[in-house]
Design an enzyme around this catalytic site. Structure first.
Site, PDB file in Angstrom:
ATOM      1  N   CYS A 181       0.827  -1.223   0.000  1.00 39.62           N
ATOM      2  CA  CYS A 181       0.000   0.000   0.000  1.00 39.62           C
ATOM      3  C   CYS A 181       0.846   1.251   0.000  1.00 39.62           C
ATOM      4  O   CYS A 181       0.494   2.241  -0.621  1.00 39.62           O
ATOM      5  CB  CYS A 181      -0.924  -0.006   1.196  1.00 39.62           C
ATOM      6  SG  CYS A 181      -0.025  -0.098   2.738  1.00 39.62           S
ATOM      7  N   GLU A 219      -4.087   4.941  -8.471  1.00 34.57           N
ATOM      8  CA  GLU A 219      -3.319   3.838  -7.883  1.00 34.57           C
ATOM      9  C   GLU A 219      -3.363   2.636  -8.823  1.00 34.57           C
ATOM     10  O   GLU A 219      -4.436   2.205  -9.244  1.00 34.57           O
ATOM     11  CB  GLU A 219      -3.916   3.434  -6.526  1.00 34.57           C
ATOM     12  CG  GLU A 219      -3.130   2.316  -5.880  1.00 34.57           C
ATOM     13  CD  GLU A 219      -3.788   1.750  -4.618  1.00 34.57           C
ATOM     14  OE1 GLU A 219      -4.982   1.426  -4.662  1.00 34.57           O
ATOM     15  OE2 GLU A 219      -3.090   1.644  -3.597  1.00 34.57           O
TER      16      GLU A 219
HETATM   17  P1  NAD Z   1     -10.309  -4.858  -1.761  1.00 34.10           P
HETATM   18  O1  NAD Z   1     -10.877  -3.629  -1.199  1.00 34.10           O
HETATM   19  O2  NAD Z   1     -10.770  -5.327  -3.080  1.00 34.10           O
HETATM   20  O3  NAD Z   1     -10.595  -6.093  -0.775  1.00 34.10           O
HETATM   21  C1  NAD Z   1     -10.206  -6.072   0.568  1.00 34.10           C
HETATM   22  C2  NAD Z   1     -11.165  -6.931   1.359  1.00 34.10           C
HETATM   23  O4  NAD Z   1     -12.456  -6.350   1.325  1.00 34.10           O
HETATM   24  C3  NAD Z   1     -11.308  -8.347   0.824  1.00 34.10           C
HETATM   25  O5  NAD Z   1     -11.380  -9.211   1.934  1.00 34.10           O
HETATM   26  C4  NAD Z   1     -12.642  -8.278   0.093  1.00 34.10           C
HETATM   27  O6  NAD Z   1     -13.305  -9.514  -0.008  1.00 34.10           O
HETATM   28  C5  NAD Z   1     -13.419  -7.328   0.973  1.00 34.10           C
HETATM   29  N1  NAD Z   1     -14.535  -6.629   0.329  1.00 34.10           N
HETATM   30  C6  NAD Z   1     -14.623  -6.212  -0.960  1.00 34.10           C
HETATM   31  N2  NAD Z   1     -15.808  -5.560  -1.148  1.00 34.10           N
HETATM   32  C7  NAD Z   1     -16.465  -5.563   0.038  1.00 34.10           C
HETATM   33  C8  NAD Z   1     -17.713  -5.041   0.494  1.00 34.10           C
HETATM   34  N3  NAD Z   1     -18.536  -4.383  -0.317  1.00 34.10           N
HETATM   35  N4  NAD Z   1     -18.048  -5.223   1.788  1.00 34.10           N
HETATM   36  C9  NAD Z   1     -17.225  -5.874   2.631  1.00 34.10           C
HETATM   37  N5  NAD Z   1     -16.032  -6.402   2.268  1.00 34.10           N
HETATM   38  C10 NAD Z   1     -15.644  -6.235   0.983  1.00 34.10           C
HETATM   39  O7  NAD Z   1      -8.742  -4.689  -1.698  1.00 34.10           O
HETATM   40  P2  NAD Z   1      -7.630  -5.719  -2.187  1.00 34.10           P
HETATM   41  O8  NAD Z   1      -7.742  -5.821  -3.673  1.00 34.10           O
HETATM   42  O9  NAD Z   1      -7.719  -6.967  -1.383  1.00 34.10           O
HETATM   43  O10 NAD Z   1      -6.284  -4.970  -1.782  1.00 34.10           O
HETATM   44  C11 NAD Z   1      -5.682  -4.019  -2.598  1.00 34.10           C
HETATM   45  C12 NAD Z   1      -6.022  -2.626  -2.133  1.00 34.10           C
HETATM   46  O11 NAD Z   1      -5.784  -2.517  -0.757  1.00 34.10           O
HETATM   47  C13 NAD Z   1      -5.162  -1.536  -2.747  1.00 34.10           C
HETATM   48  O12 NAD Z   1      -5.973  -0.426  -3.055  1.00 34.10           O
HETATM   49  C14 NAD Z   1      -4.208  -1.142  -1.651  1.00 34.10           C
HETATM   50  O13 NAD Z   1      -3.715   0.149  -1.687  1.00 34.10           O
HETATM   51  C15 NAD Z   1      -5.044  -1.353  -0.461  1.00 34.10           C
HETATM   52  N6  NAD Z   1      -4.214  -1.617   0.720  1.00 34.10           N
HETATM   53  C16 NAD Z   1      -4.052  -0.619   1.622  1.00 34.10           C
HETATM   54  C17 NAD Z   1      -3.261  -0.825   2.733  1.00 34.10           C
HETATM   55  C18 NAD Z   1      -3.050   0.228   3.763  1.00 34.10           C
HETATM   56  O14 NAD Z   1      -2.530  -0.100   4.819  1.00 34.10           O
HETATM   57  N7  NAD Z   1      -3.414   1.457   3.508  1.00 34.10           N
HETATM   58  C19 NAD Z   1      -2.639  -2.059   2.903  1.00 34.10           C
HETATM   59  C20 NAD Z   1      -2.819  -3.043   1.950  1.00 34.10           C
HETATM   60  C21 NAD Z   1      -3.615  -2.809   0.850  1.00 34.10           C
HETATM   61  O1  6OD Z   2       3.513  -2.509   8.580  1.00 31.46           O
HETATM   62  C1  6OD Z   2       2.346  -2.287   8.855  1.00 31.46           C
HETATM   63  O2  6OD Z   2       1.945  -2.181   9.999  1.00 31.46           O
HETATM   64  C2  6OD Z   2       1.369  -2.147   7.799  1.00 31.46           C
HETATM   65  N1  6OD Z   2       0.125  -1.822   8.169  1.00 31.46           N
HETATM   66  C3  6OD Z   2       1.735  -2.348   6.543  1.00 31.46           C
HETATM   67  C4  6OD Z   2       0.905  -2.146   5.451  1.00 31.46           C
HETATM   68  C5  6OD Z   2       1.296  -2.505   4.221  1.00 31.46           C
HETATM   69  C6  6OD Z   2       0.446  -2.349   3.097  1.00 31.46           C
HETATM   70  O3  6OD Z   2       0.510  -2.942   2.077  1.00 31.46           O
END
Ligand code: NAD
Ligand code: 6OD
Length: 486
Positions: free
Chosen positions: A288, A390
């Site tokens: 992320c 993104e």
């Molecule tokens: P996503 O939002 O598609 O899914 C994340 C989770 O949400 C999954 O478990 C999915 O099944 C669930 N989900 C999807 N729609 C939902 C709904 N309507 N209601 C409830 N749950 C729902 O994200 P992803 O594709 O798994 O991950 C990638 C994204 O996550 C990227 O945008 C990335 O930037 C972000 N991310 C952010 C961080 C952070 O710490 N800021 C960390 C990791 C990933």
């Molecule tokens: O290191 C962490 O605590 C953290 N939340 C990492 C997130 C990574 C995202 O992809």
């Protein structure tokens, strides 16, 4: 074929509906496991178990005993390190070196760190004057918030799920976790460790499934869920926030980013290249706070581009078990289609492709895998979609800049505000720039250097709230102020 079931009230259970979906190996496209898809019935059962556990042994357990059990969970993960490692690498395709240094040790540490923190956190007290001169004493008491719904993504599955479950349990809550449908294995395996550690039934529950009209959405709408913590896409966060509005439930969101790296001409160039290599390409760009926009001061621009190109071309792609591999596939074909769409768009928007831009030639065993080339562009306008949206893949755009004010304007010109990195030997400048960057996290001369006691989260569209250290306690507990008239 492995079968993955829900973990509810200490037991592994199938779905009432009998619905099953495939867990796919992103390196080969082959099915690794068959997963039960939860529906309303499983979410009901998990939420009930979590509520009963709060009212039962867990809710009345002395803090020291709770912390001892959480230490046992961490020890249990470490004792089965290799099993967790293989499961995580199979689900994500990430290199063994990455999972063994970051995902699994952090997955374990998340239980110890937050247990120790909660045990040692002081209580706020205020003595106040009263007209009769006797005064009053105020002190704040922390309570668990209740049943926490945890919805986690696929990029760092164990790490990001335990990063929420660790503090939630340390604060005395119970949880219902909905892991990503792409990466169910380690969340499922953790149930066994919870039982081995002696965590009471119903404290940790897992329901597998998808988001909309599946386990994820049902969890967000459940009346027995007191708060929701979510990591994932900004768009999904919007849907979850709407669901949480019913019942005025609290949310903690870690969402997307379009993170800048700023490289000044006085930077230690070896370190800036090494750090930017990791921030753009580690985990195949699926981090992320990874870097997708790089701003390099003009005198070192050409050198930087040439050296980052050389670095990207030296990455070694392959199976997570193969010697020397440091670059895996994307999570899925669907995600690769999305990233390749941006690769095509970059060319349409007029980018110069410095390296990559497509799909690599891989040998037959990787035929169905989601492989992609690490990619670098230059020459895009600041309003190009590739520079603004993104992508979440192994790619970055590099643009020259002349001075501090200009680069701050460029770096902050985004709807996101998660992370940034600044590369310079001038620490006064680093401090000045870091304070003006609109981001929850700023690294100076480093990247992904994380102390779990520090606040983590994003501003603008990158999230709501901060987790980590004592900051997470604000979300995972409720405060009652007691005022005693003396
Ligand atoms: P996503 O939002 O598609 O899914 C994340 C989770 O949400 C999954 O478990 C999915 O099944 C669930 N989900 C999807 N729609 C939902 C709904 N309507 N209601 C409830 N749950 C729902 O994200 P992803 O594709 O798994 O991950 C990638 C994204 O996550 C990227 O945008 C990335 O930037 C972000 N991310 C952010 C961080 C952070 O710490 N800021 C960390 C990791 C990933
Ligand atoms: O290191 C962490 O605590 C953290 N939340 C990492 C997130 C990574 C995202 O992809």
């Amino acid at each position: 074929m492995k079968e993955i079931r829900h973990f509810i009230n200490g037991e592994y259970l199938g779905s009432d509906s009998g619905r099953i979906f495939d867990d796919i190996d992103p390196a080969s496209g082959e099915v690794i496991a068959r997963v039960h898809e939860g529906g309303q019935a499983e979410i009901d059962a998990a939420a009930r178990a979590a509520r009963d556990a709060l009212d039962g042994e867990w809710g009345h357990m002395p803090v020291a005993q709770r912390m001892e059990l959480l230490h046992k969970v961490a020890d249990g993960i470490n004792a089965r390190f290799e099993e967790f490692l293989i499961a995580e690498c199979q689900d994500t395709g990430k290199p063994r070196s990455l999972a063994s240094h970051i995902d699994i040790p952090r997955g374990a540490a998340n239980f110890k760190i937050f247990a120790d923190l909660v045990k040692n956190v002081p209580t706020e007290t205020f003595h106040m004057d009263t007209p009769d001169g006797a005064g009053a004493l105020n002190y704040a008491v922390r309570h668990p918030k209740g049943v926490i719904g945890v919805i986690s993504p696929w990029n760092l599955p164990l790490l990001l799920m335990t990063w929420k479950v660790g503090p939630a349990l340390a604060c005395g809550n119970t949880v219902v976790v909905k892991p990503s449908e792409e990466t169910p294995q380690t969340t499922a395996l953790l149930g066994e460790v919870m039982n081995e550690a002696g965590i009471p039934n119903g404290v940790y529950n897992v329901v597998h499934g998808f988001g909309p009209d599946s386990a994820g959405e049902f969890l967000t709408r459940h009346s027995q869920v007191d708060a929701l913590t979510f990591t994932g896409e900004t768009r999904t966060g919007t849907a979850i926030m709407k669901a949480a509005a019913d019942g005025i439930r609290d949310v903690s969101f870690e969402l997307g980013g379009k993170n800048p790296a700023i490289v000044f001409a006085d930077a230690d160039m070896d370190k800036a290249i090494e750090g930017t290599m990791r921030s753009a390409f580690a985990n195949c760009g699926q981090v992320c706070f990874g870097t997708e926009r790089v701003y390099v001061q003009r005198p070192v621009f050409d050198e930087f581009v040439a050296r980052l190109k050389e670095g990207a071309e030296s990455l070694r792609m392959g199976h997570f078990e193969d010697e020397g591999v440091n670059f895996g596939p994307l999570i899925s074909q669907e995600h690769r289609d999305k990233v390749l769409g941006y690769y095509r768009l970059a060319e349409e928007e007029g980018a110069t492709v410095v390296t990559g831009g497509g799909v690599p030639d891989m040998d037959a065993r990787f035929g169905g895998g989601a492989w992609i080339q690490p990619t670098i562009w230059t020459g895009l306008d600041d309003d190009a979609r590739v520079v603004r949206e993104e992508i979440f893949g192994p790619c970055c755009h590099i643009r020259p800049f002349d001075d501090e004010d200009e680069v701050l304007g460029l770096a902050n010109d985004t709807e996101y505000g998660l992370a940034a990195s600044v590369w310079t030997r001038d620490l006064s400048r680093a401090n000045r720039v870091a304070r003006r960057l609109e981001a929850g996290l700023v690294w100076v001369n480093s990247w992904f250097l994380r102390d779990l006691r520090t606040p983590f989260g994003g501003s603008k569209m990158s999230g709501i709230g901060r987790e980590g250290g004592v900051h997470g306690l604000e979300f995972y507990s409720e405060l009652t102020n007691v005022c005693i008239k003396l």
